[in-house]
Design an enzyme around this catalytic site. Structure first.
Site, PDB file in Angstrom:
ATOM      1  N   GLY A  59     -13.465   3.945 -10.557  1.00  8.76           N
ATOM      2  CA  GLY A  59     -13.897   3.610 -11.912  1.00  8.76           C
ATOM      3  C   GLY A  59     -15.405   3.574 -11.973  1.00  8.76           C
ATOM      4  O   GLY A  59     -16.071   3.488 -10.933  1.00  8.76           O
ATOM      5  N   CYS A  86     -12.609   3.887  -3.768  1.00 11.03           N
ATOM      6  CA  CYS A  86     -13.935   3.651  -4.371  1.00 11.03           C
ATOM      7  C   CYS A  86     -14.013   2.296  -5.067  1.00 11.03           C
ATOM      8  O   CYS A  86     -13.984   1.284  -4.400  1.00 11.03           O
ATOM      9  CB  CYS A  86     -14.310   4.789  -5.310  1.00 11.03           C
ATOM     10  SG  CYS A  86     -14.770   6.226  -4.354  1.00 11.03           S
ATOM     11  N   TYR A  87     -14.064   2.277  -6.418  1.00  9.73           N
ATOM     12  CA  TYR A  87     -14.130   0.990  -7.110  1.00  9.73           C
ATOM     13  C   TYR A  87     -12.964   0.106  -6.672  1.00  9.73           C
ATOM     14  O   TYR A  87     -13.111  -1.114  -6.512  1.00  9.73           O
ATOM     15  CB  TYR A  87     -14.112   1.162  -8.639  1.00  9.73           C
ATOM     16  CG  TYR A  87     -14.141  -0.160  -9.384  1.00  9.73           C
ATOM     17  CD1 TYR A  87     -15.354  -0.823  -9.603  1.00  9.73           C
ATOM     18  CD2 TYR A  87     -12.963  -0.768  -9.834  1.00  9.73           C
ATOM     19  CE1 TYR A  87     -15.387  -2.056 -10.254  1.00  9.73           C
ATOM     20  CE2 TYR A  87     -12.991  -1.995 -10.482  1.00  9.73           C
ATOM     21  CZ  TYR A  87     -14.198  -2.636 -10.688  1.00  9.73           C
ATOM     22  OH  TYR A  87     -14.242  -3.860 -11.331  1.00  9.73           O
ATOM     23  N   HIS A 173     -13.072   9.911  -2.411  1.00  5.29           N
ATOM     24  CA  HIS A 173     -11.930  10.284  -3.265  1.00  5.29           C
ATOM     25  C   HIS A 173     -10.981  11.240  -2.547  1.00  5.29           C
ATOM     26  O   HIS A 173     -11.224  12.433  -2.508  1.00  5.29           O
ATOM     27  CB  HIS A 173     -12.449  10.949  -4.550  1.00  5.29           C
ATOM     28  CG  HIS A 173     -13.040   9.978  -5.517  1.00  5.29           C
ATOM     29  ND1 HIS A 173     -12.284   9.229  -6.381  1.00  5.29           N
ATOM     30  CD2 HIS A 173     -14.323   9.620  -5.740  1.00  5.29           C
ATOM     31  CE1 HIS A 173     -13.076   8.448  -7.099  1.00  5.29           C
ATOM     32  NE2 HIS A 173     -14.325   8.664  -6.736  1.00  5.29           N
ATOM     33  N   GLU A 175      -8.193  12.193  -3.575  1.00  2.00           N
ATOM     34  CA  GLU A 175      -7.384  12.941  -4.539  1.00  2.00           C
ATOM     35  C   GLU A 175      -8.015  14.244  -5.013  1.00  2.00           C
ATOM     36  O   GLU A 175      -7.344  15.102  -5.587  1.00  2.00           O
ATOM     37  CB  GLU A 175      -7.038  12.053  -5.754  1.00  2.00           C
ATOM     38  CG  GLU A 175      -8.200  11.714  -6.675  1.00  2.00           C
ATOM     39  CD  GLU A 175      -9.010  10.494  -6.249  1.00  2.00           C
ATOM     40  OE1 GLU A 175      -9.578   9.840  -7.131  1.00  2.00           O
ATOM     41  OE2 GLU A 175      -9.097  10.198  -5.034  1.00  2.00           O
ATOM     42  N   GLY A 229       6.408  28.073 -26.796  1.00  2.00           N
ATOM     43  CA  GLY A 229       5.543  27.590 -25.719  1.00  2.00           C
ATOM     44  C   GLY A 229       6.351  27.002 -24.572  1.00  2.00           C
ATOM     45  O   GLY A 229       7.567  26.837 -24.664  1.00  2.00           O
ATOM     46  N   VAL A 230       5.664  26.656 -23.500  1.00  2.00           N
ATOM     47  CA  VAL A 230       6.322  26.188 -22.283  1.00  2.00           C
ATOM     48  C   VAL A 230       7.108  24.899 -22.537  1.00  2.00           C
ATOM     49  O   VAL A 230       8.300  24.802 -22.237  1.00  2.00           O
ATOM     50  CB  VAL A 230       5.278  25.907 -21.161  1.00  2.00           C
ATOM     51  CG1 VAL A 230       5.963  25.501 -19.864  1.00  2.00           C
ATOM     52  CG2 VAL A 230       4.402  27.129 -20.940  1.00  2.00           C
ATOM     53  N   ASP A 231       6.437  23.891 -23.132  1.00  2.00           N
ATOM     54  CA  ASP A 231       7.054  22.562 -23.232  1.00  2.00           C
ATOM     55  C   ASP A 231       8.321  22.569 -24.083  1.00  2.00           C
ATOM     56  O   ASP A 231       9.367  22.077 -23.664  1.00  2.00           O
ATOM     57  CB  ASP A 231       6.053  21.543 -23.791  1.00  2.00           C
ATOM     58  CG  ASP A 231       4.759  21.534 -22.990  1.00  2.00           C
ATOM     59  OD1 ASP A 231       4.806  21.899 -21.805  1.00  2.00           O
ATOM     60  OD2 ASP A 231       3.712  21.186 -23.554  1.00  2.00           O
ATOM     61  N   LYS A 372       2.168  18.749 -16.736  1.00  2.00           N
ATOM     62  CA  LYS A 372       2.394  20.152 -17.109  1.00  2.00           C
ATOM     63  C   LYS A 372       2.890  20.995 -15.929  1.00  2.00           C
ATOM     64  O   LYS A 372       3.810  21.792 -16.073  1.00  2.00           O
ATOM     65  CB  LYS A 372       1.069  20.738 -17.643  1.00  2.00           C
ATOM     66  CG  LYS A 372       1.196  22.135 -18.225  1.00  2.00           C
ATOM     67  CD  LYS A 372       1.842  22.050 -19.587  1.00  2.00           C
ATOM     68  CE  LYS A 372       1.704  23.344 -20.359  1.00  2.00           C
ATOM     69  NZ  LYS A 372       2.011  23.138 -21.773  1.00  2.00           N
TER      70      LYS A 372
END
Length: 516
Positions: A59, A86-87, A173, A175, A229-231, A372
């Site tokens: 953060g 981190c934070y 990080h 990630e 569309g995809v969704d 997604k």
């Protein structure tokens, strides 16, 4: 949802980092379910959620700021493993009695880290690891029970642990892609420290989603607005697997679709999946309403409202309907719960603005837990063709906002042909799946040209190709010159009415992805 796929789960507390969603995606990529919640979620809710481990995100704050976000310190008394990033690491230090200070030298970017302990978190690692740092504070004194397990030149405690309580902190990080083996570190936390099992797969998701849809809807009827569309496509196929003919899809051709799109959608759903599909050709209705309109906001409103009217008319013909299916995704859900705490306003997210309230329909949102990329994996697992799963995003108002100025049938036809050539050449070059969006735009500008020996005065078409991860920011794609050349010469030779092609090289911000 059924117990199995959610029995092994991780809770991520969000302290406002730009990359909190990435943590969740990295955890799920390892087949472990997780959810993101605001940092100030109550202890009672955490116990109810029953996670196998907790991750405290990064953060922008400093733990000593006046309104720095602090979660309930009771998190550390639950007997559950905790990883602070981190934070999150600084807060853990602060709340457990250690000392955090402003660093003399802010560490930002790549760093080589020396590992002092290659057990648990760094299991399988050699003596060094490359990581991505981003912090202005540092741990001056670790809390009781902790010792450093890694250090860098400027950071004596780049990672720390309290083995007994299974608490870990990292000052980098794991990630982000810039930490090359970050995924392994997170995997070590999930499997070695927390003892999670990899039960979150799309095959198990389908099984549990189908059971839940059946239980929820019973013998009711569901309608789904298909956009192609995809969704919405994945949602329709998933619900159809659960309910069969209790699902009715409505597909509106608003005259603003790309070349061959309407036929493709109808063919896929009727012939391939045998799903009930109500196809409404409303091209004339939309184009009549758009006649003479040049303001982009007005265009969007007209198209949105007209769609709602049409959808209501079609739904009314179906008799009693109980549910409206929508392709709401997990990022929409997260966005509507802010990290700013309990007073935050929850944004209602509707794909089809304003429908449920008016029509008294209950919402069915079977993919609201998915990102997604997971929806694409789900589509693949459901046997959907790649051209649907990997389709580039296409705006709701369609070609109307790529037809700058007035939307006329003539200009739409020109745009459709040009757009088909762009996509064809991008596919031929093997670039379609690498690019976020690639398309053509027709400008209300005519320019002089020479074709044969005659002078022409025709339209200009602009090409746009951008890369983005979420559509919030975007950069133009450095398309190879031969691809640009092929697109340009084909459009000018094959599309009557165009004599000039230009390439848009603006970033977002300050420009937007679409021109309107």
């Amino acid at each position: 949802m059924s117990h199995d796929i959610h029995s092994e789960k991780i809770l991520i507390l969000d302290f406002g980092s730009q990359v909190t969603q990435l943590i969740a995606r990295r955890v799920r990529e390892q087949s472990v379910y997780c959810e993101i919640h605001p940092y100030n979620i109550s202890l009672a809710r955490i116990k109810e959620y029953a996670p196998k481990g907790i991750i405290l995100s990064g953060g922008p704050s400093s733990v000593y700021d006046k309104d720095a976000p602090h979660s309930d310190a009771g998190v550390f008394d639950l007997g559950i493993p905790v990883l602070g990033i981190c934070y999150g690491m600084q807060l853990m230090t602060h709340q457990l009695g250690g000392r955090v200070e402003r660093s003399h030298k802010r560490e930002y970017g790549r760093a080589m880290m020396d590992l002092d302990d290659t057990g648990d978190l760094f299991s399988g690692f050699a003596a060094k690891a490359e990581v991505w740092m981003s912090h202005g504070d540092r741990i001056e004194e670790m809390p009781k029970g902790f010792h450093a397990i890694a250090h860098t030149e400027h950071c004596p405690a780049a990672a720390m642990k309290d083995e007994k309580r299974r608490f870990y902190g990292v000052q980098f990080h794991p990630e982000v892609v810039h930490t090359p083996r970050g995924e392994e570190m997170l995997g070590n936390f999930l499997f070695t420290v927390c003892g999670c099992q990899p039960t979150w797969t799309m095959a198990s998701f389908i099984e549990s989603a189908v059971a839940e849809i059946r239980a929820k809807v019973g013998s009711g009827k569901v309608i789904c607005a298909l956009s192609g569309g995809v969704d919405s496509s994945v949602v329709a196929v998933l619900i159809h697997r659960a309910l069969g003919d209790q699902l009715q899809c409505i597909f509106v051709n608003n005259g603003l679709l790309r070349k061959g799109e309407a036929e493709r959608v109808v063919n896929l759903f009727r012939s391939h999946f045998r799903i009930n599909l109500d196809y409404v050709d409303a091209a004339d209705r939309f184009l009549d309403r758009l006649a003479g309109v040049t303001d982009p906001e007005k265009k969007r409103k007209i198209i949105g409202n007209e769609f709602i009217f049409l959808f209501e008319e079609e739904a009314a013909k179906l008799g009693a309907v109980d549910y409206l299916a929508q392709g709401t995704l997990y990022p929409d859900v997260i966005e509507s719960v802010s990290t700013k705490g309990p007073s935050a306003v929850i944004k209602s997210h509707h794909n089809v603005g304003g429908l449920p309230e008016k029509m008294n329909l209950k919402l069915l949102e079977p993919v609201r837990e998915l990102f997604k990329d997971e929806v694409r994996l789900l589509g693949k697992e459901l046997g959907m063709p790649d051209e649907v799963i990997w389709r580039q995003p296409f705006p709701g108002p369609g070609l109307a906002i790529r037809c700058i100025g007035e939307v006329t049938r003539e200009r739409l036809d020109i745009l459709r042909e040009a757009d088909a050539i762009v996509l064809d050449e991008i596919r031929k070059a093997g670039l379609y799946r690498e690019i976020w969006q690639s398309f053509a735009v027709i400008l209300p500008v005519r320019t002089v040209g020479v074709m044969g020996d005659a002078r022409t005065y025709d339209y200009t078409v602009a090409l746009r190709a951008v890369n983005s991860t979420d559509g919030m920011t975007a950069d133009w794609v450095k398309l190879p010159y031969e691809v640009l050349g092929a697109i340009s010469s084909r459009i000018i030779n094959e599309v009557k009415g165009v004599n000039r092609v230009v390439y848009d090289i603006s970033q977002k911000p300050p420009a937007t992805i679409e021109w309107e």
